[in-house]
Design an enzyme around this catalytic site. Structure first.
Site, PDB file in Angstrom:
ATOM      1  N   PRO A  86      68.293  51.734  22.251  1.00  0.00           N
ATOM      2  CA  PRO A  86      67.139  52.640  22.153  1.00  0.00           C
ATOM      3  C   PRO A  86      65.788  51.941  22.036  1.00  0.00           C
ATOM      4  O   PRO A  86      65.128  51.979  20.999  1.00  0.00           O
ATOM      5  CB  PRO A  86      67.466  53.452  20.897  1.00  0.00           C
ATOM      6  CG  PRO A  86      68.246  52.498  20.049  1.00  0.00           C
ATOM      7  CD  PRO A  86      69.058  51.683  21.012  1.00  0.00           C
ATOM      8  N   CYS A  87      65.348  51.350  23.131  1.00  0.00           N
ATOM      9  CA  CYS A  87      64.047  50.668  23.140  1.00  0.00           C
ATOM     10  C   CYS A  87      62.890  51.609  22.840  1.00  0.00           C
ATOM     11  O   CYS A  87      61.814  51.157  22.459  1.00  0.00           O
ATOM     12  CB  CYS A  87      63.822  49.966  24.481  1.00  0.00           C
ATOM     13  SG  CYS A  87      64.808  48.482  24.663  1.00  0.00           S
ATOM     14  N   HIS A  88      63.119  52.909  23.004  1.00  0.00           N
ATOM     15  CA  HIS A  88      62.059  53.858  22.662  1.00  0.00           C
ATOM     16  C   HIS A  88      61.728  53.807  21.173  1.00  0.00           C
ATOM     17  O   HIS A  88      60.670  54.261  20.769  1.00  0.00           O
ATOM     18  CB  HIS A  88      62.438  55.282  23.105  1.00  0.00           C
ATOM     19  CG  HIS A  88      63.699  55.793  22.500  1.00  0.00           C
ATOM     20  ND1 HIS A  88      64.943  55.537  23.052  1.00  0.00           N
ATOM     21  CD2 HIS A  88      63.930  56.545  21.397  1.00  0.00           C
ATOM     22  CE1 HIS A  88      65.874  56.112  22.309  1.00  0.00           C
ATOM     23  NE2 HIS A  88      65.277  56.729  21.297  1.00  0.00           N
TER      24      HIS A  88
END
Length: 171
Positions: free
Chosen positions: A132-134
């Protein structure tokens, strides 16, 4: 101009899942998920694809579960991609709990690197949602996300939607 795809060519994705922001394209092969990509609505409509194999069906079902429940935890075999450094960054990012964010600088301290290098590793992520780079932001806001010219607004919108879906409010 992009040449047309030949009629007998294989589908671009093993599955495409509709999402509130467009769609998620899933590629599978050799028993692993090879890649996931965010697709803007205008592309999602053109490439709608039912799962082609059991793993694509499983991955599509898990993407749908996450889109309905931000606490859902993915359990999919992923292709071994990326450099040793990228893998370290991705492991650190994967440990960020839903509802939390870290800055690029905070992740850089965890992996003993620099914020720009962490940002580049985020940009090279083959498995958004799963890694989850967000959940990684700039010190003063969302930060850059997928430096892709005219689609940048789309990807920032995806990041905003995902963070809101997970209960994070920024700004």
């Amino acid at each position: 101009m992009i040449p047309p795809i030949p009629l007998n060519s294989p589908p671009l994705f093993s599955a495409v899942v509709e999402a509130p922001f467009g769609a998620v394209g899933i590629r599978t092969g050799d028993g692993v998920v090879l890649e996931m990509v965010y697709l803007p609505p205008r592309f999602a409509e053109d490439v709608a694809q039912k799962p082609l194999d059991a793993l694509a069906k499983r991955a599509a079902a898990q993407v749908k579960r996450y889109l309905n429940d931000p606490d859902f935890v993915f359990d999919l075999p992923l292709a071994p991609v990326g450099t040793a450094f990228q893998s370290r960054v991705w492991r650190a990012i994967s440990a960020i709990p839903r509802g939390d964010v870290l800055t690029y600088g905070q992740v850089a301290k965890l992996v003993q690197s620099a914020p720009r290098a962490v940002g580049q590793a985020c940009g090279a992520n083959w498995f958004p949602l799963i890694v989850p780079c967000h959940r990684v932001t700039a010190t003063g806001g969302l930060g850059g996300f997928s430096n892709d010219g005219d689609l940048q607004g789309f990807h920032i919108g995806v990041k905003r939607w995902l963070l809101a879906h997970e209960g994070v409010t920024l700004d």
